[in-house]
Design a protein around this motif. Sequence first.
Motif, PDB file in Angstrom:
ATOM      1  N   ASP A   1       3.244  10.891   0.268  1.00  0.00           N
ATOM      2  CA  ASP A   1       2.838   9.551   0.696  1.00  0.00           C
ATOM      3  C   ASP A   1       4.040   8.630   0.796  1.00  0.00           C
ATOM      4  OD1 ASP A   1      -0.107   9.429   1.100  1.00  0.00           O
ATOM      5  OD2 ASP A   1      -0.109  10.269  -0.922  1.00  0.00           O
TER       6      ASP A   1
ATOM      7  N   THR B   1       0.741   4.630   0.722  1.00  0.00           N
ATOM      8  CA  THR B   1      -0.336   5.211   1.520  1.00  0.00           C
ATOM      9  C   THR B   1      -1.219   6.148   0.702  1.00  0.00           C
ATOM     10  OG1 THR B   1       1.030   7.087   2.233  1.00  0.00           O
ATOM     11  CG2 THR B   1       1.071   5.092   3.614  1.00  0.00           C
TER      12      THR B   1
ATOM     13  N   GLY C   1      -3.189   4.662   4.983  1.00  0.00           N
ATOM     14  CA  GLY C   1      -3.944   5.128   3.828  1.00  0.00           C
ATOM     15  C   GLY C   1      -5.060   4.174   3.444  1.00  0.00           C
TER      16      GLY C   1
END
Length: 401
Positions: A16, A10, A47
């Motif tokens: 992340d 992401t 993302g």
Amino acid sequence: MYAVIDVETTGLFNKDRIVEIAIAQLDRDGRATATWETLVNPQRDLGPQELHGIRAADVRKAPTFDQVAGDVVELLRDRVPVAHNLAFDGRLLSHEFLRIGCEIPDLGHFGVCTMQWADYFLPDAGRSLADCCSAAGIANERPHEAMSDVLATTELLALYLNSMGQVPLWDQRAAGLSEARWPLIPAQATAPVHRGIGAADGGAFLARLVDHLPRIPDPPQADMYLALLDRALVDRHISATEADSLVALASGLGIGRDAAIRLHRGYLHSLATVALEDGFVSSAERDDLDRVAALLSLPAVEVDAALRAAEDGSAPTLPQAEFRLRRGDIAVLTGAFAESKSFWADRLRAAGLTVAPNVTKKTALVVAADPDSMSGKASKARQYGIPVVGADTLDAVLARR
């Protein structure tokens, strides 16, 4: 001997999440002996989707990382890890394991990074996988798809191996493999989920309803179903998430396929009545009716029937007014858009809407980079019964204000 890894994520930071992982096991000569890949549900927004190309419609059905962690360990254990930018893949992988309370070895300590070794074997090439593959004459047909990147990295490693003697230059470093201590997580042989699994979702939801159920919905049940249907059709698109919600609600209310078709027909007739209020159906209104009919699995002739019923006053009316935005209504943006968020915020403000940072019960609409977004804002909107639409269908919503 080797395990080549690639992850799609992401973002770039420790916070992340991995959304796709692929691993290829190789022998000492760099030949692939086994491959494995799956999408991973990060339970959050995906993302930069314009980069990795993964759809929420696919990922929402994928296993979470804790469900595949044991399989990943089994594939990596006792093998030299290889990746193009091993520091990145190893760091994101390590943080996924930390989230489930496990610690894995530092892959960079005994692994092979084809990006770092490119300075030695491909001194005139850039550092990216694309640049290295171009310099080496390696085809990577689907860059930023984990398995495609893994296979390209595998070919790159084979080129390196064929460019030196029988003992790899990194052999001494790889000797540290024996010291690696992997967590004891049982492999679950979790069924992998691949890209494209959600492609058939959405408008085909009617086919998933039961043919016949023992009871026909009474008005309150029909109203509940039609209200959800109306929210789903705000942008004249039925996302995979909306399709699942419609199927689940219909099943819970005892609405089978035949009953749903009757409700869909009544919904179309009421839209035809609205279109004829001024005594004229424009080409845009006709196109809109045709699109709704197709989304509701109704044949095109149903539109003509609906217009005839509207003309003679026999068409039913909706239990509530069709969803329409009003000037000053609150809209919220969520996700990583191909354009900037400010671009979409300006679009909404130009349409007379108020843009807010968070979803509340006063929010009228959520515009997402992906209509199946799993972000916190999108999840809260669905909980409150607020429509979630994709940026690419926003014009359809604004056109009916």
